[in-house]
Design a protein around this motif. Structure first.
Motif, short mmCIF file in Angstrom:
data_model
loop_
_atom_site.label_atom_id
_atom_site.label_comp_id
_atom_site.label_asym_id
_atom_site.label_seq_id
_atom_site.Cartn_x
_atom_site.Cartn_y
_atom_site.Cartn_z
N SER A 1 40.79 -50.83 38.53
CA SER A 1 41.82 -49.86 38.12
C SER A 1 41.16 -48.85 37.19
O SER A 1 40.03 -49.08 36.74
CB SER A 1 42.95 -50.58 37.35
OG SER A 1 42.44 -51.09 36.13
N ARG B 1 41.72 -48.16 34.08
CA ARG B 1 41.44 -48.79 32.78
C ARG B 1 40.23 -49.70 32.85
O ARG B 1 39.38 -49.71 31.96
CB ARG B 1 42.64 -49.63 32.34
CG ARG B 1 43.67 -48.84 31.58
CD ARG B 1 44.80 -49.75 31.14
NE ARG B 1 45.55 -49.17 30.07
CZ ARG B 1 45.20 -49.27 28.79
NH1 ARG B 1 44.13 -49.94 28.44
NH2 ARG B 1 45.94 -48.71 27.86
N ARG B 2 40.16 -50.48 33.93
CA ARG B 2 39.03 -51.39 34.08
C ARG B 2 37.75 -50.61 34.30
O ARG B 2 36.68 -51.02 33.91
CB ARG B 2 39.28 -52.36 35.24
CG ARG B 2 40.46 -53.26 35.03
CD ARG B 2 40.28 -54.19 33.86
NE ARG B 2 39.56 -55.36 34.22
CZ ARG B 2 40.11 -56.51 34.59
NH1 ARG B 2 41.41 -56.60 34.69
NH2 ARG B 2 39.39 -57.55 34.88
N GLU C 1 36.43 -49.77 30.95
CA GLU C 1 35.78 -50.94 30.34
C GLU C 1 34.39 -51.15 30.93
O GLU C 1 33.42 -51.43 30.22
CB GLU C 1 36.62 -52.20 30.59
CG GLU C 1 37.91 -52.25 29.80
CD GLU C 1 37.68 -52.23 28.30
OE1 GLU C 1 36.82 -53.00 27.81
OE2 GLU C 1 38.34 -51.45 27.61
N LYS D 1 31.84 -48.69 29.70
CA LYS D 1 31.36 -49.06 28.36
C LYS D 1 30.35 -50.20 28.43
O LYS D 1 29.31 -50.18 27.78
CB LYS D 1 32.55 -49.45 27.47
CG LYS D 1 33.32 -48.24 26.96
CD LYS D 1 34.34 -48.62 25.92
CE LYS D 1 35.68 -48.95 26.56
NZ LYS D 1 36.75 -49.08 25.54
N ARG E 1 33.91 -60.19 35.64
CA ARG E 1 35.11 -60.99 35.40
C ARG E 1 35.03 -62.33 36.08
O ARG E 1 35.72 -63.26 35.70
CB ARG E 1 36.35 -60.23 35.84
CG ARG E 1 36.37 -59.81 37.29
CD ARG E 1 37.41 -58.72 37.53
NE ARG E 1 38.76 -59.22 37.65
CZ ARG E 1 39.34 -59.53 38.79
NH1 ARG E 1 38.68 -59.43 39.90
NH2 ARG E 1 40.59 -59.96 38.81
N GLU F 1 43.77 -62.40 32.19
CA GLU F 1 43.65 -61.22 33.04
C GLU F 1 44.62 -60.12 32.59
O GLU F 1 44.25 -58.95 32.51
CB GLU F 1 43.94 -61.62 34.50
CG GLU F 1 43.91 -60.51 35.50
CD GLU F 1 42.50 -60.13 35.93
OE1 GLU F 1 41.56 -60.38 35.18
OE2 GLU F 1 42.35 -59.58 37.02
N LYS G 1 43.46 -58.53 29.41
CA LYS G 1 42.31 -57.67 29.68
C LYS G 1 42.77 -56.34 30.26
O LYS G 1 42.30 -55.27 29.88
CB LYS G 1 41.37 -58.37 30.66
CG LYS G 1 40.21 -57.54 31.14
CD LYS G 1 38.97 -57.75 30.29
CE LYS G 1 37.86 -56.83 30.77
NZ LYS G 1 36.59 -57.04 30.10
N GLU G 2 43.70 -56.41 31.18
CA GLU G 2 44.20 -55.21 31.83
C GLU G 2 44.90 -54.30 30.83
O GLU G 2 44.72 -53.09 30.83
CB GLU G 2 45.19 -55.62 32.94
CG GLU G 2 45.75 -54.49 33.76
CD GLU G 2 44.70 -53.73 34.53
OE1 GLU G 2 43.81 -54.37 35.13
OE2 GLU G 2 44.75 -52.49 34.51
N GLU G 3 45.68 -54.91 29.93
CA GLU G 3 46.51 -54.11 29.02
C GLU G 3 45.81 -53.69 27.73
O GLU G 3 46.20 -52.73 27.09
CB GLU G 3 47.80 -54.88 28.69
CG GLU G 3 48.70 -55.07 29.92
CD GLU G 3 49.98 -55.83 29.62
OE1 GLU G 3 50.09 -56.42 28.52
OE2 GLU G 3 50.87 -55.84 30.49
N THR G 4 44.78 -54.45 27.33
CA THR G 4 44.15 -54.11 26.04
C THR G 4 42.65 -53.94 26.13
O THR G 4 42.02 -53.50 25.17
CB THR G 4 44.40 -55.23 25.01
OG1 THR G 4 43.69 -56.41 25.43
CG2 THR G 4 45.88 -55.55 24.88
N GLY G 5 42.03 -54.36 27.24
CA GLY G 5 40.58 -54.31 27.34
C GLY G 5 39.92 -55.53 26.72
O GLY G 5 38.71 -55.71 26.83
N LYS H 1 37.15 -57.20 19.74
CA LYS H 1 35.96 -56.89 20.53
C LYS H 1 34.69 -56.91 19.69
O LYS H 1 33.59 -56.96 20.22
CB LYS H 1 36.12 -55.52 21.20
CG LYS H 1 37.22 -55.57 22.26
CD LYS H 1 37.20 -54.35 23.14
CE LYS H 1 36.36 -54.54 24.27
NZ LYS H 1 36.25 -54.68 25.49
#
Lengths: 376, 529
Positions: free
Chosen positions: A158, A160-161, A164, A167, A209, B422, B425-429, B495
C-alpha cells in the motif's frame, strides 16, 4: 555513477503516472493509449494516482530533511511533492495534461543518470513496463500500486507501506530481489482473454514482514534458490529432456548447470547441455515429441501463476505431450507463503487446468518439498 | 543504530523519550570484556605449596596425566583479583532481565512456568551433586529409582510403553525419534522409505531433525481459514516413500488440529510411523495421551511442562517415549527394575546407540520427579486447566487493544496463541520488532515472534502458562496497551526504542556476516594479528 550527493543526502526519484488507473473505475480494464484515456474521461473518470502519491509522501515526511526528492514537473510528481511540503528537485519538462509513456521513460532515464538511490513510482503494470524499458535493473525500483493491471511483483502492499519500505531501504535494512514485470495485452483482455507477457525483471526492495525481525541479508533468497537448483540438477537423468521455464528460480537451475539460461524465455536442456534457447510452442514440440521429458516451472508474477502468465510457450499441447506427472514446480518457501493463497493455472485449456488442480509438491529446498494447493 | 550512531536530533529525541516513566530503568554499566580488564600480575587466591612430607609421599602429580594431554603452555586466562571478578560478573547479570527478575509471559512455545526453588535445593544435595556418573550401579540405586518412577509416570501421562531421558533437549529428542524411525524401517528391509512429513506450525526441529537424519522433508501448511493442515493436503504428501509423520500437537499457534486422528490413520495405512512432539503438553496434560490417539513415538520437554529450569542451551531434557515394538531401538542405557534392584541396561542390540554422555541429565529427572510428586494427579490436571484459562484470559484482554489481531480467530486456542500486529503496522508504521523492543522498557522480557517460516505477518506469540498471577497477566496487558497507544500518538518513541535498557539498539546485520563476527577472544586476537 555518483550515488552520494554533495550534501550527503540520499537521492529518491519520484515518478507519478497521472493517468494510471483511469480506466479501472469506469470499467475499461486498462489505461494504455490516448484513445482509452479519452474514453475514460468521457465516462467521467477521475484521476486516481495523485491521492496514492500524496499518501506515500506523507509517510516520508519524517525523513524529509534527509533526502533529496527528485521528480518530474507538475502532475508527474512535482505537484504532490509540494503539496506535502517537500522542496523537490524538478527535472525535465512535460506538456501538462498530455503526458505519455515517453515522459515516464525519459523521467526514469534522467533520474537513473543522476544516480538516484531508489526510484519510487506510482502506477500499474504499464508504468512498470515503461520504467523497465528505460532503466532495466540499473536502479532499485519500488511501485505504489495505482493501476488497473497489477500483475507484476514490483509493488509495495500500500502507499503507507511503500513509505515504510523506502525508509528501511535508505537505512540499508531492506534487501533487494529481482521481481517480475508483467503486462497484460489489453486488447485481448477486453475480449475476455488474459494474455500476460513477462517483460523483464526490476530490482525491487522487499518487505521483511514475512521474515523475522533481525534476519536481513539478501543472501537469504539466493541461498535457498541455489539449494533448490542443486536438488533439481541432482535429480536430472541423462535419458530425459528438461524444459526450463522463465523465472529467477529456474534461472538458478541454469546457473547450477553452468549454462546460459534465458531469464524470460523457455529453454531446453538434455544431458546438462542447452539444446534449445527461447523456444516457442512449435519448436518445443518438434524437439520433445516422443522423448522422456520433464517441465521445470516456477511462480511468475505476484498472483501465483505457474502456467498461463509469462510462459505460454509451454502450451496445453506441450503439457499433454510431457504428461502432467512430469511437472517439476520449484519455488522458495518465502514466495509460496507470500502468495497468501493457492498457486494458479490458466493454460487456456479448461480440462487441463482442472486436471492440474488440487495439491501438488513444490521443491522448496535441497531434499525438501512443500505441499501447496493449485486452483484454476 | 547505537546511541553513537544517532544524529544530533535523534539523540535529543532519545533523551526526551528516556524521561517517560515506565516503572523500569535498567542498570547501565559500560562493562568491557573480561580480557580487557586483565592486568598482568593480578592474582586471585594463591594456593599454598604442600609440605615437604606430603610432596615426597605423593611424588610428581603431573606424571599421572598422560603425556599427550599435558599443556605445553599455561592457558591464557585473564588476570584479575577475586573482587574484580565478582564485580564483573555481577554487573553483567544486573543488566540482564531473567525469569527471576521479570515477567516471561511473552515467551511463547517455551512454557516458562516457575521452577520451584525447593527442587533446585534437592538437586544440590551432595547425594546427587557429588555422585560420579561412572559409579557402579549398586551405589546409585536411589537415583535409578527416581529415574524409574519418573519413567512410570511419563508412560502414564503419555500412553507410551517405555521412556528414555537421554536426549538433552526437545530437538535432540525429535532427532532421536527420527533415528528410531529410520532404524525401524531398516530393520524391516524397507529402504525406500526416505520421506518424513511435517507441518510449518510445528516446531521447526520437526523438519530440521529428520532432514539431518537423512530424510527428505515434506512440509505442509495450515489452511488460511481453519488453521488445520487438511486431510487432502496430507494425502497428497503420503506415499509408499513415507517413513513417518512428525507433528507438534497442539500446534505452536495453540490450535489443535481437528483431523489429526485421520492423519494418523492415513499414515499408518501407508506403512509410516507417527511421532508427536509434545512440547506443548502443558495445554493438554491429563486430557490427551499421544499413545491413545495412535502415536508410535513422542517426546516431552522436561524443562517446559515439567518445570525443570530452561537451561539457556544448558542442561535440558527431551524425554522420548515409544510404543513397545520400538523399545528395542531406544538409545542405551534403559533403566529397568527386576522387582528388587534397579539396572542400567546397555544390551539393546538394535539400539540407535548413545545420544548423550552417561545416562541422562539426572538433575532434571530429579526436579521433574519432585514437581510431579508435589503437584499430584489432581495438581497436574489443574495445571493444564490454568494454562488454558490464563491463555484465554490473555487473548481476550489483548484483543481489546487497538491494532492487535489474532490468527485463526474462529479456532479455540489451548496453551498459547499467535497474534498479529499487521493492523498496527498498517496504521502507524510500528511493526512487531519495534513493539518488541519498546516493551522491554517496561521491565519485561521480549516476546517470541514466530518460528520460520513466518506465515502470520508481524507475529506475537506469548504463552501465559499455569504459574502466572492475574496481576502478572494484567501488567503484561497494560504494557501492551501503553505501547499501542504510543504507536498511535508518537510512533517515534516505539520505533527508536529501547530507551530505558542497558543498551540502546544493536545492529544485528554484522552478526550474520562471519567476516564481521568472532565468538571467542582468541579468534578476535587472531583476526587482528
Amino acid at each position: 555513477m555518483n550515488r552520494e550527493s554533495a550534501n550527503g543526502k540520499e537521492k529518491l526519484g519520484f515518478i507519478v503516472n497521472p493517468l494510471a488507473g483511469i480506466g479501472g473505475r469506469v470499467g475499461l480494464k486498462g489505461s494504455d493509449g490516448l484513445d482509452t484515456v479519452k474514453k475514460a474521461f468521457d465516462l467521467g473518470a477521475v484521476p486516481f494516482s495523485p491521492a496514492r502519491a500524496t499518501e506515500a509522501l506523507k509517510g516520508l515526511s519524517l525523513i524529509k530533511g534527509e533526502i533529496d526528492l527528485i521528480t518530474y514537473p507538475f502532475e508527474m510528481g512535482e505537484d504532490e511533492a509540494r503539496e506535502c511540503s517537500f522542496a523537490p528537485v524538478v527535472l525535465g519538462s512535460i506538456v501538462p495534461g498530455e503526458t505519455t509513456a515517453a515522459d515516464t521513460k525519459r523521467a526514469a532515464q534522467e533520474m537513473a543518470e543522476l544516480g538516484v538511490n531508489l526510484l519510487l513510482f506510482v502506477g500499474g503494470d504499464g508504468t512498470a513496463r515503461d520504467i523497465y524499458e528505460a532503466v532495466g535493473d540499473r536502479v532499485p525500483v519500488l511501485g505504489i500500486p495505482a493501476g488497473v493491471k497489477i500483475h507484476s511483483s514490483v509493488y509495495a502492499v500500500s502507499p503507507r507501506r511503500a513509505a515504510e519500505l523506502v525508509k528501511e531501504f535508505l537505512r540499508g535494512r531492506a534487501p533487494v530481489c529481482e521481481m517480475e514485470v508483467m503486462d497484460i495485452d489489453e486488447d485481448q483482455f477486453r475480449q475476455g482473454r488474459v494474455s500476460a507477457r513477462l517483460y523483464g525483471y526490476l530490482s525491487v526492495p522487499f518487505e521483511r514482514r514475512l521474515v523475522q525481525g533481525a534476519k536481513v541479508g539478501s543472501s537469504g533468497a539466493s541461498e535457498s534458490t541455489k539449494a533448490i537448483a542443486e536438488h533439481v540438477v541432482d535429480l536430472m537423468r541423462d535419458d530425459h529432456y528438461y524444459i526450463l521455464g522463465p523465472g529467477t528460480t529456474v534461472k538458478a537451475v541454469g546457473d547450477e548447470l553452468g549454462i546460459d539460461k534465458t531469464l524470460l524465455g523457455v529453454d531446453l536442456v538434455h544431458r546438462k547441455q542447452l539444446v534449445g534457447k527461447d523456444l516457442n510452442e512449435e519448436q518445443l514440440l518438434a524437439l520433445i515429441t516422443g522423448k522422456n521429458t520433464k517441465i521445470v516451472v516456477t511462480v511468475i508474477g505476484g498472483q501465483g501463476y505457474i502456467f498461463g502468465r509469462g510462459n505460454q510457450q509451454i502450451s496445453p499441447r506441450v503439457v499433454r505431450e510431457v504428461g502432467k506427472d512430469n511437472l517439476i514446480v520449484v519455488s522458495t518457501q518465502r514466495k509460496l507463503v507470500s502468495l497468501n493463497g493457492p498457486l494458479l493455472v490458466d493454460t487456456g485449456d479448461y480440462e487441463l487446468d482442472e486436471s492440474l488442480s488440487g495439491y501438488i509438491r513444490v521443491i522448496t529446498g535441497y531434499n525438501e518439498e512443500s505441499v501447496w494447493k493449485v486452483e484454476y | 543504530m547505537t546511541t553513537e550512531t544517532l544524529t544530533h536530533g535523534e539523540y535529543d529525541k532519545h533523551r526526551e523519550y528516556e524521561q517517560i516513566e515506565t516503572g523500569y530503568q535498567a542498570v547501565r554499566w559500560h562493562e568491557p570484556v573480561i580480557y580487557e580488564l586483565s592486568r598482568k600480575g593480578s592474582r586471585n587466591q594463591i594456593v599454598p605449596e604442600a609440605e615437604e612430607e606430603i610432596r615426597s609421599k605423593v611424588g610428581d602429580v603431573v606424571s599421572h596425566i598422560p603425556e599427550q594431554m599435558r599443556r605445553e603452555n599455561p592457558p591464557e586466562l585473564p588476570e584479575l583479583s577475586e573482587p574484580e571478578i565478582m564485580r564483573h560478573y555481577l554487573r553483567l547479570s544486573q543488566q540482564t532481565l531473567g525469569f527471576d527478575s521479570g515477567i516471561s509471559i511473552g515467551l511463547g512455545t517455551c512454557t516458562m512456568k516457575y521452577s520451584p526453588k525447593v527442587n533446585d535445593q534437592l538437586a544440590r544435595l551432595p547425594q546427587l551433586s557429588e555422585v560420579h556418573p561412572l559409579q557402579p550401579e549398586d551405589t546409585i540405586q536411589g537415583i535409578l529409582e527416581i529415574m524409574y518412577e519418573l519413567r512410570n509416570w511419563l508412560c502414564e501421562l503419555s500412553g507410551m510403553d517405555e521412556f528414555s531421558i537421554q536426549p538433552r533437549g526437545g530437538s535432540h529428542g525429535v532427532y532421536a525419534n527420527a533415528c528410531i524411525m529410520r532404524a525401524y524401517h531398516r530393520s524391516r528391509g524397507d529402504a525406500k522409505r526416505d520421506e518424513v512429513i511435517t507441518c510449518a506450525v510445528s516446531h521447526p526441529c520437526n523438519a530440521g531433525c529428520p532432514s539431518t537424519a537423512g530424510f527428505k522433508v515434506i512440509q505442509l501448511y495450515p489452511d488460511k481459514e481453519t488453521g488445520d493442515i487438511g486431510l487432502q493436503a496430507l494425502k497428497a504428501a503420503v506415499s509408499e516413500r513415507t517413513a513417518g509423520l512428525m507433528l507438534t500437537a497442539p500446534y505452536d499457534t495453540g490450535v489443535f488440529d481437528s483431523e489429526i486422528g485421520e492423519y494418523i490413520k492415513v499414515v499408518h495405512e501407508a506403512g509410516g510411523l507417527v511421532s508427536l512432539d509434545q512440547a506443548n503438553f502443558n495445554g493438554v496434560m491429563t486430557r490427551l495421551r499421544a499413545g491413545d490417539i495412535g502415536a508410535d513415538l513422542m517426546h516431552f520437554n522436561l524443562h517446559k511442562t515439567f518445570s525443570t529450569p530452561h537451561g539457556s542451551c544448558g542442561p535440558a531434557t527431551g524425554a522420548i517415549g515409544v510404543k513397545q515394538e520400538l523399545r528395542k531401538f531406544l538409545p542405551v542405557p534403559v533403566v529397568e527394575f527386576d522387582g528388587s534392584r534397579y539396572h542400567l541396561n546397555y544390551d539393546l542390540p538394535q539400539s540407535i546407540e548413545k545420544v548423550g554422555s552417561f545416562y541422562g541429565v539426572v538433575m532434571n529427572a530429579l526436579k521433574a520427579y519432585a514437581w510431579i510428586m508435589a503437584m499430584g494427579a489432581r495438581g497436574l490436571r489443574e495445571a493444564a486447566e490454568w494454562a488454558v484459562i490464563n491463555n484465554n484470559y490473555l487473548i481476550k484482554k489483548l484483543l481489546e487493544i487497538r491494532g492487535i489481531g489474532i490468527a485463526w480467530p474462529n479456532r479455540g486456542k489451548l496453551q498459547e496463541a499467535r497474534f498479529t500486529l499487521e493492523k498496527l503496522k498498517e496504521e502507524t508504521g510500528v511493526g512487531t520488532s519495534d513493539f518488541n523492543l519498546r516493551i522491554t522498557d517496561y521491565g519485561v522480557q521480549s516476546y517470541f515472534e514466530s518460528h520460520e517460516p513466518v506465515i502470520i505477518p508481524e507475529p506475537v506469540t506469548p504463552e501465559a502458562s499455569d504459574t502466572v498471577s492475574k496481576e502478572d497477566l494484567d501488567r503484561f496487558v497494560e504494557i501492551f496497551r501503553r505501547v499501542s497507544e504510543e504507536a498511535y500518538t508518537d510512533p517515534g518513541i516505539v520505533k527508536t526504542a529501547p530507551h530505558r535498557c542497558a543498551i540502546h539498539q544493536t545492529d544485528p546485520e554484522p552478526l550474520h556476516d562471519p567476516k564481521k563476527t568472532v565468538t571467542t577472544w582468541r579468534a578476535r586476537l587472531k583476526k587482528h594479528e
